[in-house]
Design an enzyme around this catalytic site. Structure first.
Site, PDB file in Angstrom:
ATOM      1  N   TYR A 244       8.794  19.804   9.363  1.00  0.00           N
ATOM      2  CA  TYR A 244       8.072  18.914   8.434  1.00  0.00           C
ATOM      3  C   TYR A 244       8.127  19.460   7.011  1.00  0.00           C
ATOM      4  CZ  TYR A 244       3.943  16.529   6.443  1.00  0.00           C
ATOM      5  OH  TYR A 244       3.076  15.817   5.645  1.00  0.00           O
TER       6      TYR A 244
ATOM      7  N   LYS B 271       9.953  17.863   3.675  1.00  0.00           N
ATOM      8  CA  LYS B 271       9.221  17.578   2.432  1.00  0.00           C
ATOM      9  C   LYS B 271       9.864  18.321   1.254  1.00  0.00           C
ATOM     10  CE  LYS B 271       5.858  14.770   3.665  1.00  0.00           C
ATOM     11  NZ  LYS B 271       5.981  13.330   3.347  1.00  0.00           N
TER      12      LYS B 271
HETATM   13  P1  NAD Z   1      -0.593   8.251   8.911  1.00  0.00           P
HETATM   14  O1  NAD Z   1       0.036   8.665  10.178  1.00  0.00           O
HETATM   15  O2  NAD Z   1      -1.988   7.737   8.932  1.00  0.00           O
HETATM   16  O3  NAD Z   1       0.294   7.174   8.152  1.00  0.00           O
HETATM   17  C1  NAD Z   1       1.697   7.251   8.118  1.00  0.00           C
HETATM   18  C2  NAD Z   1       2.228   5.857   8.356  1.00  0.00           C
HETATM   19  O4  NAD Z   1       3.663   5.899   8.236  1.00  0.00           O
HETATM   20  C3  NAD Z   1       1.901   5.347   9.769  1.00  0.00           C
HETATM   21  O5  NAD Z   1       1.179   4.130   9.702  1.00  0.00           O
HETATM   22  C4  NAD Z   1       3.271   5.182  10.418  1.00  0.00           C
HETATM   23  O6  NAD Z   1       3.349   4.074  11.314  1.00  0.00           O
HETATM   24  C5  NAD Z   1       4.183   5.013   9.223  1.00  0.00           C
HETATM   25  N1  NAD Z   1       5.581   5.359   9.535  1.00  0.00           N
HETATM   26  C6  NAD Z   1       6.019   6.439  10.221  1.00  0.00           C
HETATM   27  N2  NAD Z   1       7.356   6.409  10.322  1.00  0.00           N
HETATM   28  C7  NAD Z   1       7.763   5.277   9.692  1.00  0.00           C
HETATM   29  C8  NAD Z   1       9.033   4.697   9.463  1.00  0.00           C
HETATM   30  N3  NAD Z   1      10.163   5.272   9.915  1.00  0.00           N
HETATM   31  N4  NAD Z   1       9.101   3.531   8.750  1.00  0.00           N
HETATM   32  C9  NAD Z   1       7.970   2.937   8.294  1.00  0.00           C
HETATM   33  N5  NAD Z   1       6.735   3.442   8.516  1.00  0.00           N
HETATM   34  C10 NAD Z   1       6.639   4.598   9.194  1.00  0.00           C
HETATM   35  O7  NAD Z   1      -0.512   9.540   7.941  1.00  0.00           O
HETATM   36  P2  NAD Z   1      -0.994   9.781   6.445  1.00  0.00           P
HETATM   37  O8  NAD Z   1      -1.790  11.037   6.454  1.00  0.00           O
HETATM   38  O9  NAD Z   1      -1.535   8.556   5.837  1.00  0.00           O
HETATM   39  O10 NAD Z   1       0.415  10.180   5.763  1.00  0.00           O
HETATM   40  C11 NAD Z   1       1.016   9.438   4.705  1.00  0.00           C
HETATM   41  C12 NAD Z   1       2.007  10.348   3.992  1.00  0.00           C
HETATM   42  O11 NAD Z   1       1.324  11.441   3.368  1.00  0.00           O
HETATM   43  C13 NAD Z   1       3.062  10.977   4.896  1.00  0.00           C
HETATM   44  O12 NAD Z   1       4.307  11.029   4.218  1.00  0.00           O
HETATM   45  C14 NAD Z   1       2.538  12.377   5.123  1.00  0.00           C
HETATM   46  O13 NAD Z   1       3.558  13.276   5.459  1.00  0.00           O
HETATM   47  C15 NAD Z   1       1.924  12.662   3.767  1.00  0.00           C
HETATM   48  N6  NAD Z   1       0.913  13.710   3.740  1.00  0.00           N
HETATM   49  C16 NAD Z   1      -0.337  13.498   4.234  1.00  0.00           C
HETATM   50  C17 NAD Z   1      -1.288  14.500   4.126  1.00  0.00           C
HETATM   51  C18 NAD Z   1      -2.700  14.301   4.567  1.00  0.00           C
HETATM   52  O14 NAD Z   1      -3.552  15.157   4.231  1.00  0.00           O
HETATM   53  N7  NAD Z   1      -3.017  13.240   5.282  1.00  0.00           N
HETATM   54  C19 NAD Z   1      -0.953  15.744   3.560  1.00  0.00           C
HETATM   55  C20 NAD Z   1       0.340  15.930   3.067  1.00  0.00           C
HETATM   56  C21 NAD Z   1       1.255  14.887   3.144  1.00  0.00           C
END
Ligand code: NAD
Length: 300
Positions: A165, A169
């Site tokens: 992961y 990133k």
């Molecule tokens: P989440 O799992 O709630 O949302 C991610 C969404 O992306 C899901 O609804 C999923 O169905 C969708 N998804 C996955 N693969 C896909 C694809 N191939 N095509 C289209 N949609 C797809 O997670 P989140 O926490 O809301 O994460 C959103 C972004 O933020 C991600 O890129 C994650 O890596 C990043 N992120 C989140 C955090 C955090 O603290 N939550 C921290 C660092 C980075």
């Protein structure tokens, strides 16, 4: 400063069926944007896709008087990315910004990591962001003030059990910097957000974080506290490019790559490096890495 309004603008938000993307889509729509709510709708590994989550968010936006359309394709394939862009063009006639937020997630130790897992993470995070940028690029060039907002992570800096992961990133970080250079002559600004919010991802990440972190984030750091940063980066008023903004729980800061002053001198040997390693790594006079944009003095 006047309100940052999106009336007449079309913004694509990938992975907007849940978590952070949902909060971005809702805020952008409340500011007048026509929003393409893309989401594959599966579990955190991408399995069991469903159009349900994206459709629910479109319903929420419509009920609040906003304008949105659903798309349930995967960003990880060229056809998927093209279809998401086609949805924007066919429904709203233009594209002004793309928020690359979709992401899969799971923990795995390096020893148990398979190449299939590594590929799956590169496919969604890196290739998905690249394919979306490629598909939208000609339309952003046409709009003349395009915005791309990518998503990186604290895992880029190194955390347990996230080699797949965190390195995916890291690839998105390189994409952000280099696309910022490519976009400079077209009025396209490309930045990234490093978010922190209590989403379903945090339930999985909990095992790699200090005890209580995930619970604290779920209670005190909702996705809505990240959304204003993404809205700024997606708006024509955004004045920066090639930058990463950390955003979590209402705190916003800049994340940078730096080069230290280091050492320089003739007769460099391995022993010199060993003897002066602390001086080489000393950040006292470090400088932030600059984009190589020849004619953009003033823009970072
Ligand atoms: P989440 O799992 O709630 O949302 C991610 C969404 O992306 C899901 O609804 C999923 O169905 C969708 N998804 C996955 N693969 C896909 C694809 N191939 N095509 C289209 N949609 C797809 O997670 P989140 O926490 O809301 O994460 C959103 C972004 O933020 C991600 O890129 C994650 O890596 C990043 N992120 C989140 C955090 C955090 O603290 N939550 C921290 C660092 C980075």
């Amino acid at each position: 400063m006047s309100d940052l309004d999106f009336t007449g603008k079309t913004v694509i938000v990938t992975g907007a069926g849940r978590g952070l993307g949902r909060a971005y889509a809702r805020l952008l729509a409340s500011r007048g944007a026509n929003v393409v709510v893309n989401d594959l709708g599966g579990d955190t590994d991408g399995a069991d896709p469903s159009p349900g989550p994206a459709a629910l968010v479109v319903d929420e936006i419509s009920a609040a008087g906003g304008s949105a359309v659903t798309n349930a394709e995967s960003v990880a394939s060229e056809e998927g990315a093209q279809s998401i862009v086609a949805t924007a063009l066919e429904t709203f006639g233009r594209i002004d910004a793309v928020v690359n937020n979709a992401g899969n997630y799971r923990l795995a130790s390096f020893e148990e990591l398979t190449l299939d897992t590594v590929q799956a993470f590169l496919d969604v995070h890196y290739k998905g962001s690249l394919l979306m940028a490629r598909a939208a690029w000609p339309h952003l060039v046409k709009a003349g003030e395009g915005r791309i907002v990518n998503t990186v992570s604290a895992a880029m800096a190194g955390v347990p059990d996230m080699v797949h992961y965190g390195s995916a990133k890291g690839a998105v970080y390189g994409l952000t910097r280099n696309l910022a250079v490519a976009g400079a002559t077209h009025g396209i600004k490309v930045n990234a957000v490093a978010p922190g919010a209590g989403t379903r991802m945090m339930d999985l990440a909990a095992a790699a974080l200090p005890p209580g972190t995930a619970e604290y984030m779920k209670e005190h750091m909702p996705p809505e506290m990240v959304a204003p940063v993404v809205a700024y980066l997606a708006h024509p008023a955004c004045s920066i490019t090639g930058e990463v903004l950390n955003a979590a729980g209402g705190a916003v800061s800049r994340q940078v790559m730096m080069t230290t002053r280091g050492i320089h001198g003739p007769g460099l040997t391995p022993e010199t490096v060993a003897a002066r390693i602390e001086e080489i790594c000393d950040i006292t006079e470090a400088q932030v890495a600059e984009l190589m944009i020849a004619d953009q003095a003033g823009d970072r």
